[in-house]
Motif scaffolding. Structure first.
Motif, short mmCIF file in Angstrom:
data_model
loop_
_atom_site.label_atom_id
_atom_site.label_comp_id
_atom_site.label_asym_id
_atom_site.label_seq_id
_atom_site.Cartn_x
_atom_site.Cartn_y
_atom_site.Cartn_z
N SER A 133 14.05 11.24 -94.43
CA SER A 133 15.06 11.57 -95.10
C SER A 133 15.70 12.95 -95.10
O SER A 133 16.96 13.07 -95.10
CB SER A 133 14.65 11.57 -96.78
OG SER A 133 14.12 9.92 -96.84
N VAL A 141 15.13 5.54 -92.63
CA VAL A 141 15.11 5.44 -93.97
C VAL A 141 15.09 4.02 -94.49
O VAL A 141 14.36 3.61 -95.30
CB VAL A 141 16.06 6.43 -94.73
CG1 VAL A 141 15.94 6.23 -96.09
CG2 VAL A 141 15.71 7.91 -94.38
N ILE A 178 21.60 8.37 -97.22
CA ILE A 178 20.26 8.19 -97.44
C ILE A 178 19.97 8.69 -98.96
O ILE A 178 19.23 7.69 -99.50
CB ILE A 178 19.67 9.47 -96.74
CG1 ILE A 178 19.38 9.11 -95.38
CG2 ILE A 178 18.15 9.75 -97.44
CD1 ILE A 178 18.83 10.12 -94.41
#
Length: 221
Positions: A133, A141, A178
């Motif tokens: 991340s 991710v 993310i």
């Protein structure tokens, strides 16, 4: 005294020679084949009885060596032959953890399909999801979330994946994606760091307007 100095000199030369020859690294032919992405050599060495999870001087297995340089073919051959995807080196990196942290997606997927320990942690006490991340590896991710890694795991710094994406990220599109992925995975947007500072305040302090909007829309305070 001269003899003592001479002895020290010989020891120093021996140490330099050992380092130059790779002796101190205890690298096996299988490690070398993995580093060179030489699948044929890997197969031959294994058929001759090479230890698949042998350690070099850093504690790395051949699979971890392949993972370091993203040697996908070598990693695939070793994993198919039964290499341990969770074997850690001297600094607590494993093929699974390293692939996740570095965004080596194809190798990561192979480790996930062959017994990756989703609860394993690195030397900072973090899961693979946290450094992924931070470093903006969007697809990594996504894969880790889909695999079931705990999105609210807290590392030794007191940070979750969400906090680390904000604190150490650049606030750009990758980190925005993310943050969005973590929110969709039901990450706790109000889980504060060890100093009691929540993700929203970190985003505001860093001037990350788009991330701030995402957090507020998810109920961050």
């Amino acid at each position: 005294m001269r003899r003592l100095l001479f002895a020290f000199a010989l020891l120093a030369l021996a140490s330099v020679s050992a380092i130059a020859s790779g002796e101190t690294m205890r690298t096996t032919p299988l490690h070398a084949a993995a580093a060179q992405d030489d699948v044929e050599a890997i197969g031959k060495l294994l058929s001759e009885g090479a230890e698949i999870d042998a350690r070099d001087g850093t504690g790395a297995t051949p699979l971890l060596v392949a993972t370091h340089d993203n040697k996908i073919a070598a990693a695939g051959a070793l994993i198919a032959a039964g290499a341990n995807v969770n074997a850690k080196d001297n600094i607590e990196d494993s093929p699974y953890l390293y692939a996740g942290a570095r965004g080596h997606l194809e190798i990561l997927k192979l480790t996930l399909a062959h017994g990756a320990d989703l609860k394993s942690i690195n030397r900072y006490g973090g899961t693979a999801l946290i450094p992924a991340s931070e470093r903006g590896h969007v697809e990594t991710v996504r894969a880790l979330i889909a695999a079931g890694v705990d999105v609210d795991h807290v590392n030794k710094l007191g940070w979750t994946a969400l906090l680390e994406a904000i604190i150490l990220g650049d606030g750009g599109q990758r980190h925005q994606q993310i943050v969005s992925l973590l929110i969709k995975a039901e990450a706790d947007v109000n889980l504060a760091d060890s100093d009691g500072v929540k993700p929203l305040l970190h985003a505001r302090d860093r001037g990350f307007k788009e991330i701030e909007k995402l957090l507020m829309a998810a109920g961050a305070s």
